[in-house]
Design an enzyme around this catalytic site. Sequence first.
Site, mmCIF file in Angstrom:
data_model
loop_
_atom_site.group_PDB
_atom_site.id
_atom_site.type_symbol
_atom_site.label_atom_id
_atom_site.label_comp_id
_atom_site.label_asym_id
_atom_site.label_seq_id
_atom_site.Cartn_x
_atom_site.Cartn_y
_atom_site.Cartn_z
ATOM 1 N N GLY A 17 -44.215 85.399 -1.290
ATOM 2 C CA GLY A 17 -42.818 84.977 -0.473
ATOM 3 C C GLY A 17 -42.334 85.962 0.371
ATOM 4 O O GLY A 17 -42.073 85.579 1.413
ATOM 5 N N ASP A 29 -37.451 86.887 -1.394
ATOM 6 C CA ASP A 29 -37.214 85.713 -0.325
ATOM 7 C C ASP A 29 -36.127 85.001 -1.059
ATOM 8 O O ASP A 29 -34.982 84.342 -0.430
ATOM 9 C CB ASP A 29 -38.436 84.915 -0.160
ATOM 10 N N ASP A 48 -33.811 82.095 -7.870
ATOM 11 C CA ASP A 48 -33.464 81.005 -8.243
ATOM 12 C C ASP A 48 -32.933 80.906 -9.812
ATOM 13 O O ASP A 48 -31.798 81.300 -9.910
ATOM 14 C CB ASP A 48 -34.755 80.108 -8.272
ATOM 15 N N LYS A 81 -29.921 80.955 -4.731
ATOM 16 C CA LYS A 81 -29.352 79.548 -5.116
ATOM 17 C C LYS A 81 -28.359 79.630 -6.334
ATOM 18 O O LYS A 81 -28.307 80.496 -7.064
ATOM 19 C CB LYS A 81 -30.799 78.786 -5.908
ATOM 20 N N ARG A 133 -45.099 78.546 4.633
ATOM 21 C CA ARG A 133 -44.713 79.984 4.663
ATOM 22 C C ARG A 133 -44.299 80.544 6.050
ATOM 23 O O ARG A 133 -43.580 81.327 6.104
ATOM 24 C CB ARG A 133 -45.683 80.788 3.836
HETATM 25 P P1 IMP Z 1 -36.975 82.378 -10.251
HETATM 26 O O1 IMP Z 1 -37.508 83.117 -11.358
HETATM 27 O O2 IMP Z 1 -36.442 81.088 -10.944
HETATM 28 O O3 IMP Z 1 -35.474 83.091 -9.694
HETATM 29 O O4 IMP Z 1 -37.910 82.058 -9.163
HETATM 30 C C1 IMP Z 1 -38.012 82.821 -8.276
HETATM 31 C C2 IMP Z 1 -39.487 82.559 -7.301
HETATM 32 O O5 IMP Z 1 -39.688 81.124 -7.489
HETATM 33 C C3 IMP Z 1 -39.255 82.733 -5.980
HETATM 34 O O6 IMP Z 1 -39.533 84.279 -5.669
HETATM 35 C C4 IMP Z 1 -39.987 81.760 -5.210
HETATM 36 O O7 IMP Z 1 -41.247 82.256 -5.230
HETATM 37 C C5 IMP Z 1 -39.944 80.708 -6.301
HETATM 38 N N1 IMP Z 1 -38.900 79.834 -5.580
HETATM 39 C C6 IMP Z 1 -37.711 79.334 -6.333
HETATM 40 N N2 IMP Z 1 -37.031 78.447 -5.806
HETATM 41 C C7 IMP Z 1 -37.905 78.028 -4.433
HETATM 42 C C8 IMP Z 1 -37.539 77.111 -3.586
HETATM 43 O O8 IMP Z 1 -36.725 76.618 -3.090
HETATM 44 N N3 IMP Z 1 -38.767 77.188 -2.640
HETATM 45 C C9 IMP Z 1 -39.932 77.862 -2.733
HETATM 46 N N4 IMP Z 1 -40.192 78.750 -3.905
HETATM 47 C C10 IMP Z 1 -38.938 79.068 -4.579
HETATM 48 MG MG MG Z 2 -41.038 84.969 -4.526
#
Ligand code: IMP
Ligand code: MG
Length: 176
Positions: free
Chosen positions: A41, A97, A100, A128, A162
Site C-alpha cells: 500500500g 498508507d 488502523d 483511523k 490502489r
Molecule cells: P492495522 O494493522 O490494523 O493497523 O492495519 C494496517 C493495514 O491494514 C494497512 O497497512 C492496510 O494495508 C490495511 N488497511 C487498514 N485499513 C484499511 C482501509 O480502510 N482500506 C484499505 N486497507 C486498509
Molecule cells: Mg499497508
Amino acid sequence: MTEIRTLISAEEIANALARMGAEITEKYRGKDLLLVGVLRGAFVVMADLARHIDLPVEFDFMAVSSYGASTQTSGVVRILKDLDEEIAGRDVLIVEDIIDSGLTLNYLIKSLRVRRPASLGIASLLVKEGIQRVELEIDHVGFHIGPEFVVGYGLDYAGRYRNLPYVGVIDSLEDL
Ligand code: IMP
Ligand code: MG
C-alpha cells in the site's frame, strides 16, 4: 455498479504530503535518513512524500501481510520481505498508507527496534480514529479519518483501486 465517494481529494492529499515533507526535512537535516515503505500500500505515498523531502534520503521496503482479501483486521502479521539495508545507527522513518488497529506497525517496530537504529519514526498518510488497539506515537500524520474502509492512493480492496488518485469510500460492493 461500484460507487466510490471521494473522502480526500488529490489536491488535499498533495497539500498534506507537502506539509509532511517539510516537517521531515526540518527534523532530519544533517541526519542519515532511510525511508522504509511498507508494501504494498505505501508505494504511492512513499513516492509522492519523498519528492517533498529536500534531503539526500535512501529507500528500502518491507512487505507484510495483514488483511488478506477481507476488510477485517486479523491481528496476524507476517513479514513477506525484509529490509535489504542494515539499519543499525541510522535514522529510519517508516512510511505507511494507513494505520488502523496499529497491530501491523506495532509488530514492525518491535522487529526493527532490536536492530538498534539511531531513531525510528513513523509517517502515515491516514490514521483511523478510535480503533487503535496499541498505543503508537505517530510522528507525521496526513489526515485522521473515521472508522470507514477506504480505498485509493495505494489502498486496496481485494487488490483493486490502489491507483485511484484520491482516497474514497466504497458505497456499494455489488460488483465485487
Ligand atoms: P492495522 O494493522 O490494523 O493497523 O492495519 C494496517 C493495514 O491494514 C494497512 O497497512 C492496510 O494495508 C490495511 N488497511 C487498514 N485499513 C484499511 C482501509 O480502510 N482500506 C484499505 N486497507 C486498509
Ligand atoms: Mg499497508
